[in-house]
Write an enzyme that holds these catalytic residues in place. Sequence first.
Site, mmCIF file in Angstrom:
data_model
loop_
_atom_site.group_PDB
_atom_site.id
_atom_site.type_symbol
_atom_site.label_atom_id
_atom_site.label_comp_id
_atom_site.label_asym_id
_atom_site.label_seq_id
_atom_site.Cartn_x
_atom_site.Cartn_y
_atom_site.Cartn_z
ATOM 1 N N CYS A 109 0.875 -1.186 0.000
ATOM 2 C CA CYS A 109 0.000 0.000 0.000
ATOM 3 C C CYS A 109 0.904 1.224 0.000
ATOM 4 C CB CYS A 109 -0.913 -0.003 1.218
ATOM 5 S SG CYS A 109 -1.731 -1.590 1.531
ATOM 6 N N GLY A 113 4.884 6.898 -1.570
ATOM 7 C CA GLY A 113 6.153 6.267 -1.912
ATOM 8 C C GLY A 113 7.292 6.458 -0.935
ATOM 9 N N LYS A 115 7.966 5.171 2.005
ATOM 10 C CA LYS A 115 8.507 3.925 2.562
ATOM 11 C C LYS A 115 9.153 3.070 1.471
ATOM 12 C CE LYS A 115 5.212 4.014 6.393
ATOM 13 N NZ LYS A 115 4.527 5.265 5.972
ATOM 14 N N ASP A 133 0.025 0.429 -5.445
ATOM 15 C CA ASP A 133 -1.124 1.102 -4.839
ATOM 16 C C ASP A 133 -2.336 0.860 -5.716
ATOM 17 O OD1 ASP A 133 -1.315 3.259 -2.395
ATOM 18 O OD2 ASP A 133 -2.965 3.442 -3.830
ATOM 19 N N ARG A 138 -3.520 7.899 -6.783
ATOM 20 C CA ARG A 138 -2.408 7.901 -5.832
ATOM 21 C C ARG A 138 -1.134 7.301 -6.430
ATOM 22 N NH1 ARG A 138 -2.873 8.355 -0.478
ATOM 23 N NH2 ARG A 138 -1.632 6.478 -0.048
ATOM 24 N N CYS A 231 -1.278 4.339 11.035
ATOM 25 C CA CYS A 231 -1.089 5.619 11.725
ATOM 26 C C CYS A 231 -2.356 5.952 12.514
ATOM 27 C CB CYS A 231 -0.743 6.725 10.731
ATOM 28 S SG CYS A 231 -1.974 7.007 9.450
#
Length: 441
Positions: A109, A113, A115, A133, A138, A231
């Site tokens: 996911c 970008g 990570k 993704d 996105r 998060c």
Amino acid sequence: MKLPVKFLDNMKEILKDEFDTFFKSYDEKRYYGFRINTLKISVEEFLKISPFNLSKIPWSTDGFYYEEDIRPAKHPFYNSGLYYIQEPSAMSPVEFLDVKRGHKVLDLCAAPGGKSIQIASRLQGEGMLVTNDINSNRVKPLVKNIEMYGVHNVLVVNDSPDRLCKNFEGFFDRVLVDAPCSGEGMFRKDEKLIKSWEKDDISIYPKMQREILDEAGKMLKVGGKLVYSTCTFNKDENENMIQEFLDKNDNFELLNIEKIGGISEGLGVKEVGRLWPHKLNGEGHFLALLQKVDGETKEYKRLKNKKKPECFEEFEKENMNISLDGNFITINDNLYLAPKDMIDIKSLKAVRTGLLLGKVVKNRFKPSQALAMALKKEDFKRVINLDSNDTNVIKYLKGETIFTEGENGFNLVCVDGYPLGFGKLNRGTLKNGYEKSWRWV
């Protein structure tokens, strides 16, 4: 900041005596950070040339805090891909993924970008990164970031986890699932997310995460590791999700997240990690590290190398000090250098099948912006190296014509020795080749 009552009630139940400290943290300033892109420059070398006042992020090997009044995205070092601006807590998942050179890694996911670039910096051009993704809008910034930061051993995909699994079951050494979530850890960073949280049905996220995690587990090799992260703060998307996955999959075990830099243990699951905004300088994150301990092993054959097109070979001889080797693939006039570990993929929406070298039209080769960003200064025969304070840098980034001395022909335009893009020089006039969609406005 007006936080949702339902959110606060849930946090009171989770944090108990710590709730007041947590609540007060929302009155404090947010923290800003970026990671140095070690694909292009070492941490030590960057700190020597850095124009910014920086302080180390304790859980990151290459991440630093910067002050709020600094605008690093407006410095040309940003456009040369020397650092990636990223919320400090979001740097933690890849740190625990234990990526080694030569690994095959999936970022499931991935957009926008950050990570993936972090993973690529650990691979150092070896092995293979598949970054995906499902959202077509996105995936556009994902592609830009992959190219700007010089990642070349990559397959960029815009597809669903189940379709990926049909191609890559048992393929990867490492898998990152930074799952879509209710985003409770982003409230201080972006207050618009509070309204979204109140308006949207956040109960949809556990179902989505469950499906993603199930497919991700199938794509991991026996012995491979998977990091699941969010998060957000609620247990249903975090500890409960991990426990449910372990209950269904007895061929996985939960590994301990090392509690460094203020990272706390999980809620009732000690091995997982929690980054809380009242305990460290960041917005918050959840981390779980899983290892696949049993299952079937699958063998995959690499694609056979295809011959380098003559027009690109001619371009190399005329312009470059290096010769690229590997598997050259042409798709709709676009020439790619595919990763060495590339396999035959079927029915996937591949957006980038390796490094986009450029276009081949009527047997003529035109180099891409991505190629420029993947090179080093010494790789190209003709270089225009601008000082970072030279006004011509901004002119170049805006797509304007530059008047400068140099040798006629294709030139690699650099800032302080780090590539920005191409240009074609003719008698002191540089025809600007900087990617139009990247230009400053």
